[in-house]
Every structure is written in structure tokens, then in C-alpha cells.
Design a protein around this motif. Structure first.
Motif, short mmCIF file in Angstrom:
data_model
loop_
_atom_site.label_atom_id
_atom_site.label_comp_id
_atom_site.label_asym_id
_atom_site.label_seq_id
_atom_site.Cartn_x
_atom_site.Cartn_y
_atom_site.Cartn_z
N SER A 2 0.82 -1.20 0.00
CA SER A 2 0.00 0.00 0.00
C SER A 2 0.86 1.25 0.00
CB SER A 2 -0.89 0.02 1.24
OG SER A 2 -1.71 -1.11 1.28
N GLU A 3 0.25 2.35 -0.41
CA GLU A 3 0.92 3.65 -0.38
C GLU A 3 1.16 4.04 1.08
OE1 GLU A 3 -0.17 8.22 -1.58
OE2 GLU A 3 -1.09 6.61 -2.70
N TYR A 26 -6.63 5.43 3.72
CA TYR A 26 -5.49 4.77 4.33
C TYR A 26 -5.93 3.98 5.55
CZ TYR A 26 -2.77 8.01 1.52
OH TYR A 26 -2.24 8.71 0.47
#
Length: 82
Positions: A2-3, A26
């Protein structure tokens, strides 16, 4: 993978939600779990001090305790934060 977290640039979990319009999602252990952040707020975070980021994280914790699973961080909430 994931970012990284928009607030702390730390590792995140895949939220399985992606980008919805101008909001990024997020799931960050460092930032108290799940949250959404607008593009304008995401840009402002880059100029925040560590103290401001801590206040923002505290706000996220409070939101989760109040039952808000996906609190939304917008730029207008944090422009005057000291």
C-alpha cells in the motif's frame, strides 16, 4: 504494498477502498487506523510540524472512539493548527 500513510509516511495496510473522487483512503497503525484525506489536506500535511501531525492523529483517535470508522481529514480543518 500500500501507499505510505499521508500523515506519517509509515507503512499502511490495504484499505480495499482506493481513491474515491478527491479522497484517498489509508489504514495506518501510526495514525490510529482507517481514515480518508482530501487531496488539498494531503498537500497541507507536507508542511505540518511533528506537533501538528500529533494533534491530527489525536483527532483521528477521538473520531474512532466516537464510532466514526472512516473520519475525513480536510484542508479547512487544519490550516490554522499550531
Amino acid at each position: 504494498m500500500s501507499e505510505p500513510c499521508a500523515i506519517w509516511k509509515s507503512r499502511t495496510y490495504d484499505s480495499n477502498r482506493g481513491v474515491i473522487g478527491d479522497r484517498f483512503q489509508y489504514d495506518s497503525p501510526r495514525a490510529s487506523g482507517k481514515y480518508e484525506i482530501t487531496g488539498s489536506a494531503k498537500a497541507l500535511v507536507g508542511f505540518m510540524s511533528e506537533r501538528q501531525k500529533a494533534y491530527l492523529t489525536t483527532w483521528l483517535v477521538d473520531q474512532h472512539h466516537a464510532g466514526n470508522e472512516w473520519p475525513v481529514v480536510t484542508g479547512t480543518k487544519w490550516t490554522g493548527l499550531k
